[in-house]
Design a protein around this motif. Sequence first.
Motif, PDB file in Angstrom:
ATOM      1  N   LEU A  51     -17.755 -10.196  34.806  1.00 26.40           N
ATOM      2  CA  LEU A  51     -19.032 -10.552  34.172  1.00 26.40           C
ATOM      3  C   LEU A  51     -19.240  -9.756  32.891  1.00 26.40           C
ATOM      4  N   ASP A  52     -18.874  -8.464  32.906  1.00 32.35           N
ATOM      5  CA  ASP A  52     -18.987  -7.644  31.700  1.00 32.35           C
ATOM      6  C   ASP A  52     -18.102  -8.189  30.589  1.00 32.35           C
ATOM      7  N   ALA A  53     -16.853  -8.519  30.941  1.00 30.91           N
ATOM      8  CA  ALA A  53     -15.921  -9.045  29.952  1.00 30.91           C
ATOM      9  C   ALA A  53     -16.416 -10.387  29.409  1.00 30.91           C
ATOM     10  N   LYS A  54     -16.945 -11.228  30.291  1.00 24.76           N
ATOM     11  CA  LYS A  54     -17.455 -12.538  29.858  1.00 24.76           C
ATOM     12  C   LYS A  54     -18.623 -12.353  28.901  1.00 24.76           C
ATOM     13  N   SER A  55     -19.491 -11.411  29.220  1.00 26.79           N
ATOM     14  CA  SER A  55     -20.628 -11.132  28.358  1.00 26.79           C
ATOM     15  C   SER A  55     -20.158 -10.646  26.991  1.00 26.79           C
ATOM     16  N   LYS A  56     -19.172  -9.744  26.974  1.00 23.24           N
ATOM     17  CA  LYS A  56     -18.643  -9.250  25.701  1.00 23.24           C
ATOM     18  C   LYS A  56     -17.988 -10.380  24.904  1.00 23.24           C
ATOM     19  N   LEU A  57     -17.255 -11.254  25.605  1.00 19.00           N
ATOM     20  CA  LEU A  57     -16.630 -12.385  24.919  1.00 19.00           C
ATOM     21  C   LEU A  57     -17.676 -13.332  24.336  1.00 19.00           C
ATOM     22  N   ASP A  58     -18.768 -13.532  25.060  1.00 19.37           N
ATOM     23  CA  ASP A  58     -19.847 -14.384  24.543  1.00 19.37           C
ATOM     24  C   ASP A  58     -20.441 -13.788  23.271  1.00 19.37           C
ATOM     25  N   VAL A  59     -20.610 -12.459  23.254  1.00 16.55           N
ATOM     26  CA  VAL A  59     -21.140 -11.793  22.060  1.00 16.55           C
ATOM     27  C   VAL A  59     -20.161 -11.958  20.897  1.00 16.55           C
ATOM     28  N   ILE A  60     -18.866 -11.756  21.161  1.00 17.53           N
ATOM     29  CA  ILE A  60     -17.846 -11.891  20.118  1.00 17.53           C
ATOM     30  C   ILE A  60     -17.809 -13.329  19.599  1.00 17.53           C
ATOM     31  N   ALA A  61     -17.888 -14.310  20.504  1.00 14.16           N
ATOM     32  CA  ALA A  61     -17.875 -15.722  20.100  1.00 14.16           C
ATOM     33  C   ALA A  61     -19.089 -16.022  19.222  1.00 14.16           C
ATOM     34  N   SER A  62     -20.219 -15.486  19.586  1.00 14.15           N
ATOM     35  CA  SER A  62     -21.430 -15.695  18.792  1.00 14.15           C
ATOM     36  C   SER A  62     -21.273 -15.075  17.404  1.00 14.15           C
ATOM     37  N   GLN A  63     -20.715 -13.861  17.350  1.00 19.36           N
ATOM     38  CA  GLN A  63     -20.495 -13.201  16.057  1.00 19.36           C
ATOM     39  C   GLN A  63     -19.513 -14.001  15.210  1.00 19.36           C
ATOM     40  N   LEU A  64     -18.451 -14.506  15.836  1.00 18.25           N
ATOM     41  CA  LEU A  64     -17.470 -15.313  15.103  1.00 18.25           C
ATOM     42  C   LEU A  64     -18.099 -16.599  14.557  1.00 18.25           C
ATOM     43  N   ASN A  65     -18.917 -17.249  15.368  1.00 15.61           N
ATOM     44  CA  ASN A  65     -19.587 -18.468  14.912  1.00 15.61           C
ATOM     45  C   ASN A  65     -20.501 -18.168  13.727  1.00 15.61           C
ATOM     46  N   SER A  66     -21.180 -17.031  13.785  1.00 15.23           N
ATOM     47  CA  SER A  66     -22.049 -16.622  12.687  1.00 15.23           C
ATOM     48  C   SER A  66     -21.234 -16.385  11.420  1.00 15.23           C
ATOM     49  N   ARG A  67     -20.089 -15.728  11.563  1.00 15.57           N
ATOM     50  CA  ARG A  67     -19.223 -15.471  10.401  1.00 15.57           C
ATOM     51  C   ARG A  67     -18.673 -16.785   9.836  1.00 15.57           C
ATOM     52  N   VAL A  68     -18.321 -17.708  10.708  1.00  9.32           N
ATOM     53  CA  VAL A  68     -17.821 -19.011  10.245  1.00  9.32           C
ATOM     54  C   VAL A  68     -18.907 -19.706   9.430  1.00  9.32           C
ATOM     55  N   GLU A  69     -20.130 -19.648   9.909  1.00  8.51           N
ATOM     56  CA  GLU A  69     -21.249 -20.258   9.174  1.00  8.51           C
ATOM     57  C   GLU A  69     -21.437 -19.572   7.818  1.00  8.51           C
ATOM     58  N   GLN A  70     -21.310 -18.238   7.794  1.00  8.52           N
ATOM     59  CA  GLN A  70     -21.424 -17.512   6.526  1.00  8.52           C
ATOM     60  C   GLN A  70     -20.319 -17.946   5.560  1.00  8.52           C
TER      61      GLN A  70
END
Length: 103
Positions: A62-81
């Motif tokens: 669950l911790d790893a999944k949560s961290k991956l979700d945060v990383i995916a969100s950050q990556l999506n934000s960077r892609v949008e930028q």
Amino acid sequence: LRNESLEGNAKYVDNTKHVADLTSQLFELRSKLDTSEKERDRLETSYRNLKSLRSELKSEHLDAKSKLDVIASQLNSRVEQCNDLERQLQANEGEKEDMLLAI
């Protein structure tokens, strides 16, 4: 009388042998029971350890999944930028061409 005494002695010897055999079997069964109880205790300990490990792994998952979700969100934000920057560059390129044509 003597025959009766001999028969009585023979029965006594047979009974004594039978009691000795039963006692031997009893000790053997007790030894097997002790071994079985030790094995049961070992298996119960292993089971408890496995349950604990499973719980730890579940938590880590669950911790790893949560961290991956945060990383995916950050990556999506960077892609949008990046997409925004690309659109700005294209717009700037278009303005540059318009200015060069105007000159």
